[in-house]
Structures are given as C-alpha cells and as structure tokens.
Design an enzyme around this catalytic site. Sequence first.
Site, PDB file in Angstrom:
ATOM      1  N   TYR A   1     -18.185 -71.668 -10.372  1.00 25.10           N
ATOM      2  CA  TYR A   1     -18.245 -71.951 -11.809  1.00 25.10           C
ATOM      3  C   TYR A   1     -18.366 -70.643 -12.602  1.00 25.10           C
ATOM      4  O   TYR A   1     -17.651 -70.434 -13.589  1.00 25.10           O
ATOM      5  CB  TYR A   1     -19.439 -72.863 -12.119  1.00 25.10           C
ATOM      6  CG  TYR A   1     -19.557 -73.211 -13.573  1.00 25.10           C
ATOM      7  CD1 TYR A   1     -18.826 -74.260 -14.121  1.00 25.10           C
ATOM      8  CD2 TYR A   1     -20.382 -72.477 -14.413  1.00 25.10           C
ATOM      9  CE1 TYR A   1     -18.916 -74.576 -15.470  1.00 25.10           C
ATOM     10  CE2 TYR A   1     -20.478 -72.777 -15.767  1.00 25.10           C
ATOM     11  CZ  TYR A   1     -19.744 -73.829 -16.283  1.00 25.10           C
ATOM     12  OH  TYR A   1     -19.832 -74.111 -17.623  1.00 25.10           O
TER      13      TYR A   1
ATOM     14  N   HIS B   1     -15.542 -68.760 -15.233  1.00 24.41           N
ATOM     15  CA  HIS B   1     -15.848 -68.376 -16.610  1.00 24.41           C
ATOM     16  C   HIS B   1     -15.735 -66.871 -16.854  1.00 24.41           C
ATOM     17  O   HIS B   1     -15.773 -66.429 -17.990  1.00 24.41           O
ATOM     18  CB  HIS B   1     -17.211 -68.935 -17.036  1.00 24.41           C
ATOM     19  CG  HIS B   1     -17.087 -70.382 -17.383  1.00 24.41           C
ATOM     20  ND1 HIS B   1     -17.124 -71.368 -16.423  1.00 24.41           N
ATOM     21  CD2 HIS B   1     -16.878 -70.993 -18.569  1.00 24.41           C
ATOM     22  CE1 HIS B   1     -16.937 -72.537 -17.018  1.00 24.41           C
ATOM     23  NE2 HIS B   1     -16.790 -72.343 -18.311  1.00 24.41           N
TER      24      HIS B   1
ATOM     25  N   TRP C   1      -7.844 -77.661 -18.560  1.00 24.13           N
ATOM     26  CA  TRP C   1      -9.131 -77.021 -18.262  1.00 24.13           C
ATOM     27  C   TRP C   1     -10.181 -78.064 -17.886  1.00 24.13           C
ATOM     28  O   TRP C   1     -10.898 -77.900 -16.903  1.00 24.13           O
ATOM     29  CB  TRP C   1      -9.587 -76.202 -19.477  1.00 24.13           C
ATOM     30  CG  TRP C   1     -10.904 -75.506 -19.256  1.00 24.13           C
ATOM     31  CD1 TRP C   1     -12.137 -75.950 -19.631  1.00 24.13           C
ATOM     32  CD2 TRP C   1     -11.110 -74.261 -18.591  1.00 24.13           C
ATOM     33  NE1 TRP C   1     -13.101 -75.049 -19.248  1.00 24.13           N
ATOM     34  CE2 TRP C   1     -12.507 -74.004 -18.609  1.00 24.13           C
ATOM     35  CE3 TRP C   1     -10.262 -73.338 -17.989  1.00 24.13           C
ATOM     36  CZ2 TRP C   1     -13.062 -72.859 -18.055  1.00 24.13           C
ATOM     37  CZ3 TRP C   1     -10.827 -72.190 -17.434  1.00 24.13           C
ATOM     38  CH2 TRP C   1     -12.207 -71.966 -17.467  1.00 24.13           C
TER      39      TRP C   1
ATOM     40  N   TYR D   1     -19.721 -69.291 -29.396  1.00 22.14           N
ATOM     41  CA  TYR D   1     -19.890 -70.180 -28.240  1.00 22.14           C
ATOM     42  C   TYR D   1     -20.425 -69.387 -27.045  1.00 22.14           C
ATOM     43  O   TYR D   1     -19.833 -68.383 -26.644  1.00 22.14           O
ATOM     44  CB  TYR D   1     -18.541 -70.804 -27.910  1.00 22.14           C
ATOM     45  CG  TYR D   1     -18.532 -71.896 -26.865  1.00 22.14           C
ATOM     46  CD1 TYR D   1     -19.689 -72.515 -26.431  1.00 22.14           C
ATOM     47  CD2 TYR D   1     -17.330 -72.320 -26.315  1.00 22.14           C
ATOM     48  CE1 TYR D   1     -19.657 -73.526 -25.476  1.00 22.14           C
ATOM     49  CE2 TYR D   1     -17.287 -73.332 -25.363  1.00 22.14           C
ATOM     50  CZ  TYR D   1     -18.456 -73.920 -24.954  1.00 22.14           C
ATOM     51  OH  TYR D   1     -18.421 -74.916 -24.012  1.00 22.14           O
TER      52      TYR D   1
END
Length: 136
Positions: free
Chosen positions: A35, A39, A93, A58
């Site tokens: 993960y 990213h 995504w 964000y």
Amino acid sequence: MKPFTSSRDSGPGEGSPRERVCFQLQVRPDRIEEYKERHRQVWPEMQQALRETGWHNYSLFLREDGLLIGYFETPSLPDAVAGMAAREVNARWQAEMAAFFEDLDGATPDTGFLRLEEVFHLDEPATMMDEKRTDS
C-alpha cells in the site's frame, strides 16, 4: 456541515470556502508495505483528477497496524466524490486499491470510509464548531 473560509485554506479561487474532511479506513496488515509503495507512485492522471474535482491539501497517514487516516479540504464533499466517480482513472484506481482494505462491505475505498467528526480547530471558535455539528 457548513464550509468555512480562512486565509490559510484559501487557494485557487482565493477566499473559497472549504470543508475539512477527515476519514478512517483499515489497511490489511499483510498489504501495508505494498500500500505504501503504491502511494509512492500515484498515477499523475489520478493526482490531476483529484485536484480538478476539489480534493485539496490531501494527505494520508498510516499507523503500523494498518489504521489509515485521511485528510483533505474541499469546497463540497458531495461534489468532490461525484466528480471523481465520473472519472475513468478513479474507477481503475479504486478497483486496484479495494483489495488493500478491510470492512468495505462492497463499497469502494473512496466511498466506504468512515468520516470522523471535527471537534476542534485552532482557528475557529468553539461556537462555530458547535454550529457545524448541528448543521450536519
């Protein structure tokens, strides 16, 4: 929830009101490293779509047990979510990322998150926070 205006939160469209959104998801413990790697390489077209649909400032924060906290600011949460739902890159995504999470119950990560209540903000009086809670 009422949006707010603050000089710190102004950006494109100077003085635009923005709602602060914080959310929680749970990353599967056996998928945490992958993960994080995904990213480090978020697709440029995904980043552009987020910007264009109102996802500003964000950030994602990940605890070692997989607790994921996200934060962003937006003029309108429903518009930001709908805007991304209309983007093909987001569908790709979300399909790839769904397997990383626990307890989505068939939702995609961008709609299956648990939104957290804001209870304090340094630049807003407590009375404004109380008004937000009663308006939600």
